[in-house]
Design an enzyme around this catalytic site. Structure first.
Site, PDB file in Angstrom:
ATOM      1  CG  HIS A 475      -1.719   1.164   1.452  1.00 50.22           C
ATOM      2  ND1 HIS A 475      -2.991   1.285   0.997  1.00 50.22           N
ATOM      3  CD2 HIS A 475      -1.455   2.547   1.878  1.00 50.22           C
ATOM      4  CE1 HIS A 475      -3.494   2.464   1.245  1.00 50.22           C
ATOM      5  NE2 HIS A 475      -2.819   3.097   1.801  1.00 50.22           N
ATOM      6  CD  GLU A 476       1.642   3.397   3.700  1.00 51.79           C
ATOM      7  OE1 GLU A 476       1.693   4.588   3.106  1.00 51.79           O
ATOM      8  OE2 GLU A 476       0.312   3.574   4.171  1.00 51.79           O
ATOM      9  CG  HIS A 479       0.410   6.325  -0.772  1.00 53.72           C
ATOM     10  ND1 HIS A 479      -0.885   6.851  -1.393  1.00 53.72           N
ATOM     11  CD2 HIS A 479      -0.185   5.656   0.359  1.00 53.72           C
ATOM     12  CE1 HIS A 479      -1.777   6.646  -0.544  1.00 53.72           C
ATOM     13  NE2 HIS A 479      -1.659   6.056   0.356  1.00 53.72           N
ATOM     14  CG  HIS A 482       0.356   8.658  -7.170  1.00 54.56           C
ATOM     15  ND1 HIS A 482      -0.754   9.016  -6.446  1.00 54.56           N
ATOM     16  CD2 HIS A 482       0.211   9.117  -8.297  1.00 54.56           C
ATOM     17  CE1 HIS A 482      -1.556   9.717  -7.298  1.00 54.56           C
ATOM     18  NE2 HIS A 482      -1.070   9.799  -8.451  1.00 54.56           N
TER      19      HIS A 482
HETATM   20 ZN    ZN Z   1      -2.781   5.039   1.918  1.00 51.64          ZN
END
Ligand code: ZN
Length: 687
Positions: A475-476, A479, A482
């Site tokens: 998940h991290e 980010h 991105h």
């Molecule tokens: Zn998040």
């Protein structure tokens, strides 16, 4: 001081080991003063008064970028260290700067000549040649001036500034009191029988925690890995209850440290001020203000979205709970309490799928997980990741990596993965440096900090992750990608900058999917002793167990989302925070926590983070991420062409275009909720 102050030097990566609390205030004060002077000079040199000439991009936007970057270069490491290596001295220095920064940002947001320069640039002849990113950046800038009160009379502008200043102090205090409350409670165990049921890894970690404080035996703390282990495995029901009570009353008027770090009064003040701020700017309430910069169009749309999901998932949640209660009854627990849910869930999962979080740990040693994660993104996005050595750091566990593409440098990221004292809980990505093209033509590459709170390595073994922890890492990292894989060169919309908050969880939740795909699991798993991949039967069981109790999980997330949104929409109607959460529970929850539960007092996302009236973003963006991933399900989960398409449509373009446009560009249509419901197991099976 200037000559020796590391925060005022021009560095590539921050000189973390050289930064001292006494450097902080002088550096920030100096930079703010310098920036104020520079902005005044910049506006003098802009030909605002003449009808013919308009300000230009380089002279205005890039010049301001440069000033922001210098401030960020000093403040970024300070606020990072405050989160990961907190100390009383650093905290004091950090807090001393908050009002100064708040004042500075309000001043910029209400600077009329600056606003006029932006407005003039947006309609200048030069603007005809601007790309999407430049146009979006200017539109956001003008919107943000309005949201900073540029149109208000002077007295109200001053009130706006005072509110912002108070909010920055109060939210920081919220966070501090939560950290202090978390650290203030421990339980020393000297009789190992009290730990019956706990896996060896948890016992070893607790023994290590005891040794660190020169104690014998074991030390249970409220740091997440310790709390989680007890709630999931401890056979001793009284111990679970004791820990549950300590955890869910942190920073409140209840529990073992009642009143000592109480966030209750702060929450009321924060909500009052947010409400006043919204009204000042002409919004009905804070939730409406929050949506002014988000993808969702109206409060009705958000509430309808959440209530619709709640309606669909409640029957699943109810049957999950029924099933759990029935199982618990067979184990001699006739009345399921909040401190029993995690424990019996894990037991039932083991019974049904013969699989436990603990059992799979052995297949997820950190280095295997990282190499698999890197292999997946290298394949999908055509990049290479290498570890860098010999850098300055804030803790020996920290690692640094570089992303390259066709031999060219793309960006770097730090990993700070393990839970420890004086480190804020949770997991997050922070864009430490933005990608941007400077006025002199130089391309500045991005840097990210990725922070987690995983179970640290114990007994000389490598750190072994649970599958939940692996998912958090993905998940991290989503980010991070991105932020790092952006092709936009305008700082205000590069990476995650300028991305609507309710779309920002798209790339992160999207990455989690690979933790559940056999092809992904094959790359990220390998037994820490034998190196053998995850056995097929274990993998199948994991997949079968994937949506185990997903109804309960969904109900819980919707409870948080609706609570946050309602709270910010109705504050001031005479109801207390507790009454609002109770009414939301009436609506969506299938199980009630005990009356002493003070969940909201530890809800840092909305009281100290950026998720105020925005927690719904997780579910909102999950519709996008699940639907985006369904294209990979159709075309192959490691299909490099689909990967490149996702990268170019979504990751590369950051905040340069509205999220709906980017999504449609990738998927060929608007998002549908079907994939989310299917992935979460919230559809009736059709025979
Ligand atoms: Zn998040």
């Amino acid at each position: 001081m200037t000559a020796s102050n590391p925060l005022l030097q021009d560095f590539d990566l921050p000189p973390y080991s050289a930064i001292r609390p006494e450097h902080v205030e002088p550096a920030i004060s100096q930079i703010l003063a310098d920036n104020r002077g520079a902005i005044a000079r910049l506006l003098e040199s802009q030909p605002l008064e003449t009808q013919h000439a308009a300000p230009d991009w380089a002279g205005l936007v890039l010049a301001l970028d440069e000033l922001n970057a210098r401030l960020g270069r000093a403040w970024g490491p300070v606020s990072h260290l405050n989160a990961v290596c907190n100390s009383p001295e650093l905290r004091a220095a950090y807090e001393a700067c908050l009002p100064k920064l708040s004042e500075y940002w309000t001043e910029i947001g209400q600077n009329k000549p600056l606003f006029e320069a932006y407005a003039a640039l947006a309609v200048s002849p030069e603007s005809a040649g601007f790309d999407d990113g430049q146009k979006t950046l200017l539109a956001h800038a003008l919107r943000d001036f309005r949201l900073s009160g540029i149109d208000l009379p002077e007295a109200e502008q001053q009130r706006y500034g005072a509110i912002q200043m108070q909010l920055s102090e109060l939210t920081s205090r919220f966070s501090n009191q939560l950290l202090d409350a978390t650290q203030a409670w421990t339980k020393h165990i000297t009789d190992e029988s009290a730990l019956a049921g706990l896996p060896d890894s948890a016992r070893a970690q607790m023994a290590q925690a005891a040794q660190a404080k020169e104690l014998d035996g074991w030390l249970i703390s409220l740091e997440f890995p310790s709390y989680y282990a007890v709630m999931t495995y401890a056979d001793d029901r009284a111990l679970r209850e004791e820990l549950y009570a300590a955890y869910c009353t942190r920073a409140s008027d209840q529990g073992p440290n009642a009143g000592q770090f109480d966030n209750g009064p702060l929450m009321e003040q924060i909500l009052d001020l947010r409400q006043e701020l919204a009204r000042l700017l002409g919004f009905a309430h804070y939730s409406e203000l929050s949506l002014a910069s988000k993808m969702a169009e109206s409060t009705e749309q958000v509430l309808h979205f959440l209530r619709d999901l709640a309606l669909r998932s409640k029957p699943f949640a109810a049957s999950d709970l029924q099933e759990l209660q029935a199982y618990a009854t067979t184990q001699g627990c006739s009345e399921l309490n909040s401190w029993d849910v995690g424990y019996f869930s894990e037991k039932l999962r083991q019974q049904r799928y013969s699989i436990s979080q603990e059992q799979v740990r052995a297949w997820f040693p950190i280095d295997k997980v990282l190499s698999g994660l890197f292999a997946i993104v290298e394949k999908l996005y055509g990049i290479q990741i290498v570890e860098l050595k010999g850098f300055d750091s804030w803790h020996p566990d920290v690692r640094l990596f570089e992303i390259n593409e066709h031999g060219q440098h793309v960006g770097r990221f730090f990993f700070d993965l393990y839970a420890r004292a004086n480190k804020r809980g949770g997991a997050w990505m922070d864009g430490a440096r933005d990608k941007r093209r400077a006025a002199d033509g130089q391309l500045i590459s991005p840097v990210a900090n990725l922070v987690c709170n995983f179970t640290p390595a114990v007994n000389g073994q490598p750190a072994l992750l649970t599958h939940d922890e692996v998912t958090t890492l993905f998940h991290e990292f989503g980010h991070g990608l991105h932020h790092l894989l952006t092709r936009v060169e305008h700082a205000g919309v590069s990476g995650i900058n300028g991305v609507a908050w309710d779309a920002v969880e798209l790339p992160s939740q999207f990455m989690e999917n690979w933790c559940w795909e056999p092809e992904g699991l094959a790359l990220i798993s390998g037994h820490f002793e034998s190196g053998e991949p995850l056995p097929q039967d274990l993998l199948e069981k994991m997949l079968e167990a994937k949506n185990f109790q997903s109804g309960l999980m969904m109900a819980r997330q919707l409870e948080f989302s609706l609570f946050d949104f309602e709270l910010h929409a109705t504050h001031g109607d005479g109801r207390s925070v507790l009454q609002v959460i109770e009414s939301i529970r009436d609506e969506v929850a299938v199980m009630r926590p005990p009356a002493y539960n003070r969940f909201a007092n530890g809800f840092a996302h909305i009281f100290a983070g950026g998720y105020a009236a925005g927690y719904y973003s997780y579910k909102w963006a999950e519709v996008l991420s699940a639907d985006a991933f369904s294209k990979f399900e159709e075309e192959g989960v490691l299909n490099p062409e689909t990967g490149r398409a996702f990268r170019e449509a979504i990751l590369a373009r950051g905040g340069s275009l509205a999220p709906m446009l980017l999504f449609v560009d990738f998927r060929g249509r608007e998002p549908s909720i079907d994939a989310l419901l299917r992935h979460s197991g919230l559809v009736e099976e059709v025979a």
